[in-house]
Design a protein around this motif. Structure first.
Motif, short mmCIF file in Angstrom:
data_model
loop_
_atom_site.label_atom_id
_atom_site.label_comp_id
_atom_site.label_asym_id
_atom_site.label_seq_id
_atom_site.Cartn_x
_atom_site.Cartn_y
_atom_site.Cartn_z
N TYR A 98 2.35 6.22 -6.10
CA TYR A 98 2.02 5.36 -4.97
C TYR A 98 0.87 5.96 -4.17
O TYR A 98 0.78 7.19 -4.03
CB TYR A 98 3.23 5.19 -4.03
N ARG A 108 -2.42 -0.40 3.49
CA ARG A 108 -2.51 -0.75 2.08
C ARG A 108 -1.58 0.13 1.26
O ARG A 108 -1.46 1.33 1.53
CB ARG A 108 -3.94 -0.57 1.57
N LEU A 110 -0.65 0.95 -2.88
CA LEU A 110 -0.96 0.78 -4.29
C LEU A 110 0.14 1.42 -5.10
O LEU A 110 0.53 2.56 -4.84
CB LEU A 110 -2.31 1.45 -4.63
N ARG A 111 0.66 0.68 -6.05
CA ARG A 111 1.67 1.21 -6.98
C ARG A 111 1.04 1.17 -8.36
O ARG A 111 0.59 0.11 -8.81
CB ARG A 111 2.92 0.35 -6.97
N VAL A 112 0.97 2.32 -9.00
CA VAL A 112 0.33 2.37 -10.32
C VAL A 112 1.23 3.11 -11.30
O VAL A 112 1.83 4.12 -10.96
CB VAL A 112 -1.08 3.03 -10.23
N GLU A 113 1.35 2.56 -12.48
CA GLU A 113 2.12 3.20 -13.54
C GLU A 113 1.13 3.79 -14.54
O GLU A 113 0.29 3.08 -15.09
CB GLU A 113 3.04 2.21 -14.25
N HIS A 123 0.06 -0.31 -15.56
CA HIS A 123 0.25 -1.45 -14.66
C HIS A 123 -0.07 -1.00 -13.24
O HIS A 123 0.21 0.14 -12.87
CB HIS A 123 1.69 -1.96 -14.75
N GLN A 124 -0.64 -1.91 -12.45
CA GLN A 124 -0.85 -1.57 -11.04
C GLN A 124 -0.63 -2.79 -10.17
O GLN A 124 -0.88 -3.91 -10.59
CB GLN A 124 -2.22 -0.95 -10.80
N GLU A 125 -0.15 -2.53 -8.96
CA GLU A 125 0.08 -3.58 -7.97
C GLU A 125 -0.52 -3.12 -6.65
O GLU A 125 -0.56 -1.92 -6.37
CB GLU A 125 1.58 -3.81 -7.77
N PHE A 126 -0.96 -4.07 -5.85
CA PHE A 126 -1.63 -3.77 -4.59
C PHE A 126 -1.10 -4.72 -3.53
O PHE A 126 -0.94 -5.89 -3.78
CB PHE A 126 -3.14 -3.95 -4.79
N ALA A 127 -0.82 -4.19 -2.35
CA ALA A 127 -0.41 -5.03 -1.23
C ALA A 127 -1.10 -4.54 0.03
O ALA A 127 -1.38 -3.35 0.18
CB ALA A 127 1.11 -4.98 -1.05
#
Length: 144
Positions: A98, A108, A110-113, A123-127
């Motif tokens: 994270y 912000r 960011l979650r990244v695998e 995989h990555q997610e952003f909020a």
């Protein structure tokens, strides 16, 4: 026979595209548009280009400000927080990581695998969420 036909089609297409590009270029030159286009690009470069010496001067000034900001509280206009990084990524990292960024007006996440060298970023997610102005200027006093 199919590969030969595809090869011939690709070569033919490339030849047609090259011929069309030459024709367009020749027509632009003959119409005067080419000269106007070159003049506009040159003017843009002259007005907007930044000399290398100026870029180096800006980089040096930023470095001085960053060192001053890290040296003492209020020592610079740049807001700097000392953080300690004890080792750099190697590229072999695997798992979920994270990143959190609490900026001036946004938060912000960011979650990244990561899958190591073999799989890279799996995989990555952003909020992002706006921080209400009242929270940005609130007091830290706690009263019961």
């Amino acid at each position: 026979m199919g590969k030969v036909a595809v090869g011939v089609a690709v070569i033919g297409t490339a030849a047609v595209v090259a011929a069309a590009a030459l024709l367009v270029r020749q027509r632009m030159r003959s119409s005067g548009r080419w000269a106007r286009t070159r003049a506009l690009v040159k003017e843009f470069d002259e007005k907007c280009g930044t000399p290398d010496a100026k870029l180096k001067q800006i980089a040096d000034a930023m470095t001085v400000e960053m060192h001053a900001g890290l040296a003492s509280e209020g020592g610079s206009k740049l807001k700097m927080l000392i953080s300690f990084v004890d080792n750099l990524p190697t590229g072999d990292e695997e798992g979920v990581f994270y990143a959190l960024d609490l900026g001036g007006s946004n938060f912000r996440v960011l979650r990244v695998e990561l899958g190591g060298r073999e799989r890279g970023v799996v995989h990555q997610e952003f909020a992002e969420a706006s921080i209400p102005p009242a929270l940005m200027s609130a007091s830290s006093d706690v009263r019961n």
